[in-house]
Scaffold this motif. Structure first.
Motif, short mmCIF file in Angstrom:
data_model
loop_
_atom_site.label_atom_id
_atom_site.label_comp_id
_atom_site.label_asym_id
_atom_site.label_seq_id
_atom_site.Cartn_x
_atom_site.Cartn_y
_atom_site.Cartn_z
N VAL A 133 0.84 -1.20 0.00
CA VAL A 133 0.00 0.00 0.00
C VAL A 133 0.88 1.26 0.00
O VAL A 133 0.49 2.31 -0.51
CB VAL A 133 -0.95 -0.02 1.22
CG1 VAL A 133 -1.84 1.21 1.25
CG2 VAL A 133 -1.79 -1.28 1.20
N GLN A 134 2.07 1.13 0.57
CA GLN A 134 2.98 2.28 0.67
C GLN A 134 3.68 2.60 -0.66
O GLN A 134 4.21 3.68 -0.85
CB GLN A 134 4.04 1.98 1.75
CG GLN A 134 4.89 3.18 2.15
CD GLN A 134 4.11 4.22 2.93
OE1 GLN A 134 3.29 3.89 3.77
NE2 GLN A 134 4.34 5.48 2.62
N GLU A 135 3.66 1.64 -1.60
CA GLU A 135 4.29 1.87 -2.91
C GLU A 135 3.62 3.03 -3.62
O GLU A 135 2.39 3.16 -3.56
CB GLU A 135 4.11 0.63 -3.79
CG GLU A 135 5.19 -0.39 -3.69
CD GLU A 135 4.87 -1.55 -4.62
OE1 GLU A 135 5.27 -1.51 -5.78
OE2 GLU A 135 4.18 -2.49 -4.16
N GLU A 136 4.42 3.77 -4.35
CA GLU A 136 3.92 4.93 -5.09
C GLU A 136 2.72 4.55 -5.98
O GLU A 136 2.83 3.64 -6.81
CB GLU A 136 5.06 5.46 -5.94
CG GLU A 136 4.69 6.63 -6.78
CD GLU A 136 5.53 7.85 -6.43
OE1 GLU A 136 6.70 7.67 -6.04
OE2 GLU A 136 5.00 8.96 -6.58
N GLY A 137 1.61 5.22 -5.78
CA GLY A 137 0.44 5.04 -6.65
C GLY A 137 -0.35 3.75 -6.40
O GLY A 137 -1.37 3.51 -7.03
N LYS A 138 0.11 2.91 -5.45
CA LYS A 138 -0.52 1.60 -5.28
C LYS A 138 -1.87 1.67 -4.58
O LYS A 138 -2.79 0.89 -4.88
CB LYS A 138 0.41 0.68 -4.49
CG LYS A 138 1.01 -0.57 -5.15
CD LYS A 138 0.33 -1.11 -6.30
CE LYS A 138 0.83 -2.37 -6.93
NZ LYS A 138 2.21 -2.66 -7.05
N ALA A 139 -2.02 2.63 -3.64
CA ALA A 139 -3.29 2.73 -2.91
C ALA A 139 -4.42 3.02 -3.90
O ALA A 139 -5.47 2.37 -3.87
CB ALA A 139 -3.19 3.81 -1.83
N ALA A 140 -4.17 3.97 -4.81
CA ALA A 140 -5.19 4.33 -5.80
C ALA A 140 -5.48 3.14 -6.71
O ALA A 140 -6.64 2.84 -7.02
CB ALA A 140 -4.71 5.52 -6.62
N PHE A 141 -4.42 2.43 -7.09
CA PHE A 141 -4.56 1.24 -7.94
C PHE A 141 -5.42 0.18 -7.25
O PHE A 141 -6.34 -0.39 -7.84
CB PHE A 141 -3.16 0.69 -8.26
CG PHE A 141 -3.16 -0.66 -8.93
CD1 PHE A 141 -3.32 -0.76 -10.30
CD2 PHE A 141 -3.01 -1.83 -8.17
CE1 PHE A 141 -3.32 -2.01 -10.92
CE2 PHE A 141 -3.02 -3.07 -8.78
CZ PHE A 141 -3.17 -3.16 -10.16
N LEU A 142 -5.16 -0.05 -5.96
CA LEU A 142 -5.91 -1.06 -5.21
C LEU A 142 -7.39 -0.67 -5.08
O LEU A 142 -8.27 -1.52 -5.20
CB LEU A 142 -5.29 -1.26 -3.83
CG LEU A 142 -3.97 -2.03 -3.81
CD1 LEU A 142 -3.24 -1.83 -2.48
CD2 LEU A 142 -4.21 -3.52 -4.02
N LYS A 143 -7.61 0.60 -4.84
CA LYS A 143 -8.99 1.09 -4.67
C LYS A 143 -9.78 0.87 -5.96
O LYS A 143 -10.95 0.50 -5.94
CB LYS A 143 -8.94 2.57 -4.30
CG LYS A 143 -10.25 3.14 -3.88
CD LYS A 143 -10.71 2.57 -2.53
CE LYS A 143 -12.22 2.60 -2.37
NZ LYS A 143 -12.96 1.42 -2.66
N GLU A 144 -9.10 1.10 -7.06
CA GLU A 144 -9.73 0.96 -8.38
C GLU A 144 -10.01 -0.52 -8.68
O GLU A 144 -11.08 -0.91 -9.12
CB GLU A 144 -8.75 1.55 -9.41
CG GLU A 144 -9.08 1.28 -10.83
CD GLU A 144 -9.62 2.51 -11.52
OE1 GLU A 144 -9.38 3.62 -11.01
OE2 GLU A 144 -10.30 2.34 -12.55
N LYS A 145 -9.01 -1.36 -8.38
CA LYS A 145 -9.11 -2.79 -8.70
C LYS A 145 -10.09 -3.51 -7.77
O LYS A 145 -10.79 -4.42 -8.18
CB LYS A 145 -7.71 -3.41 -8.58
CG LYS A 145 -7.56 -4.80 -9.17
CD LYS A 145 -6.06 -5.20 -9.15
CE LYS A 145 -5.85 -6.67 -9.33
NZ LYS A 145 -5.95 -7.14 -10.70
N PHE A 146 -10.08 -3.09 -6.49
CA PHE A 146 -10.94 -3.74 -5.49
C PHE A 146 -11.78 -2.67 -4.79
O PHE A 146 -11.47 -2.28 -3.66
CB PHE A 146 -10.09 -4.49 -4.46
CG PHE A 146 -9.12 -5.47 -5.05
CD1 PHE A 146 -9.55 -6.65 -5.63
CD2 PHE A 146 -7.75 -5.20 -5.00
CE1 PHE A 146 -8.64 -7.55 -6.17
CE2 PHE A 146 -6.84 -6.10 -5.54
CZ PHE A 146 -7.28 -7.27 -6.13
#
Ligand code: 5AD
Ligand code: SF4
Length: 434
Positions: free
Chosen positions: A82-95
């Protein structure tokens, strides 16, 4: 209320999940349960290699149905990924059904994030770039008795070219030695028999009073009580005679060192930004064994780093032959976005990478088997850690990290047990209590 925590990755994460359980307890979730019966499910993720992320994606995705059936279920995802750059937004979109996303620096906020989520429909996201403090202010729910993990420092400044840890765990921060000693004393008082000091890079420990890792280790090992002391992870570039002297001085310090070498070729080590050579590394092992002849060494190895030739890979094989490791963790290089190595040319194809890891694992396993076989007939002292349901045997480790199994008709977890070894199978030893 019930909770379920899914943990990926290293000891640091396992311990962090104990802290998460502590926070959940404060938030009213007191009972660990299966995912189906849980009121909150927390994923504590890892991003060190691509397959760690893929595992998490699969398991988070699988919760979609459960969430549909059980509207009040809270799904929280935290940790390195989740701390990876841009990953939180990616996860929210995917799940889109994820309720809470929190970064590595946001663990202490988890309780307030849960409260916020309970009060609103919208997902709650908290990922901050850095964190300065070193105390979480939470009592972990420990699940690893008789071993207890104790953080001594967080983060890493080394920037090995393949590694994402400095990006997701931030700069090095050491806990004050007084806090560490207080925590360890408390744990010994509670009956813990093995303390493992944890840091991405323990040799970089330095607190506000100028205390260094060898002096901290000396202080912890000088505490009274019947316990063993371990620490991880060390870096070969920081290897010091002072550290070896402290290990030698205290019977309580296990005679085992995890010293990741990563590769056997000097050119590859340089590209990895490891800041030592093969010769320096082997020199350190020679010094360690001269001072502490029975000391066992374990390591981490990466194959198929960009541009690694067959010849250079063979240097890793020959180093394994020379170094006499008791065991090794082996990995195929995995490009991590944002790291220096990910931008390097000369990726090794999958087929070659698989061939190299297979050959390396064969060698490591053969060496481990040869070492284990020498223990048949000998007596070792293990600290009993648990009961293996499949084998129906108790198990534990000796101070060198070797796993020993034995039969007993009463609960032995937490006992130091003398085992006469009757059989060796790979890394595992089987014995009878004497
Ligand atoms: N690819 C493969 N292995 C890696 N490690 C760290 N980063 C990577 C990567 N990008 C391995 C190293 C380290 C261990 C914890 O994980 O060997 O010591
Ligand atoms: Fe990663 Fe290197 Fe730091 Fe270990 S020392 S966490 S491998 S950057």
């Amino acid at each position: 209320m019930n909770y379920h925590i899914v943990t990926y990755g290293c000891q640091m994460n396992l311990h962090e999940s104990e802290k998460i359980a502590g926070i959940l307890k404060e938030a009213g979730y007191t009972q660990p349960s299966s995912p189906e019966e849980a009121d909150i499910i927390v994923f504590n993720t890892c991003c060190i290699r691509e397959n760690a992320e893929n595992h998490a994606f699969g398991n988070i995705g699988a919760l979609k149905q459960l969430k549909r059936k059980k509207k009040d279920l809270i799904i929280a995802v935290g940790g390195c990924m989740v701390q990876e750059e841009g990953k939180a937004a990616f996860l929210k979109e995917k799940f889109p059904f994820i309720d809470i996303l929190f970064g590595t620096h946001n663990l202490p906020e988890l309780k307030s994030l849960i409260e916020k989520k309970r009060a609103q429909r919208k997902a709650v996201i908290s990922v901050t770039a850095e964190r300065a403090d070193t105390e979480d202010g939470v009592s972990p729910v420990r699940t690893s008795y008789p071993n207890a993990w104790v953080n001594i420092m967080y983060g890493c400044n080394n920037f090995c070219s393949y590694c994402i840890v400095p990006y997701v765990r931030g700069r090095e921060r050491s806990r004050a030695h007084g806090e560490i000693l207080r925590e360890v004393k408390g744990l010994i008082g509670e009956g813990y028999r093995e303390i493992t000091l944890l840091g991405q890079n323990v040799d970089s420990y330095r607190d506000g009073d100028g205390m260094t890792f060898p002096t901290l280790l000396d202080a912890v090992a000088s505490l009274g009580g019947d316990f063993r002391l371990r620490f991880m992870t060390s870096h070969p570039k920081d290897f010091s005679e002072e550290l070896v002297a402290v290990m030698k001085k205290h019977k309580k310090i296990c005679k085992q060192l995890h010293l990741p070498v990563q590769a056997g070729s000097n050119r590859i080590l340089k590209l990895m930004n490891r800041r030592y050579t093969r010769e320096k590394y082997l020199g350190e092992l020679a010094y360690l064994r001269q001072e502490i002849p029975d000391c066992e060494v374990t390591t981490d190895l990466i194959v198929a780093f960009p541009t690694e030739t067959e010849e250079e890979f063979r240097e890793t094989l020959s180093l394994v032959e020379e170094a006499d490791f008791s065991s090794a963790f082996t990995f195929i290089y995995s490009p991590r976005t944002g790291t220096k190595a990910a931008a390097m040319e000369g990726r090794i194809c999958e087929e070659t990478a698989k061939d190299r890891i297979t050959r390396l694992v064969e060698l490591v396993n053969r060496k481990t088997r040869e070492k284990s076989a020498k223990y048949v007939g000998k007596t070792i002292e293990i600290l009993c850690e648990g009961f293996d349901e499949k084998k129906k045997l108790y198990l534990g480790r000796d101070e060198y990290g070797r796993m020993g199994y034995f039969r007993s008709n009463r609960n032995r977890v937490g006992d130091f047990v003398m085992l006469k070894i009757t059989e060796a199978n790979g890394i595992s030893l089987f014995g009878e209590e004497v």
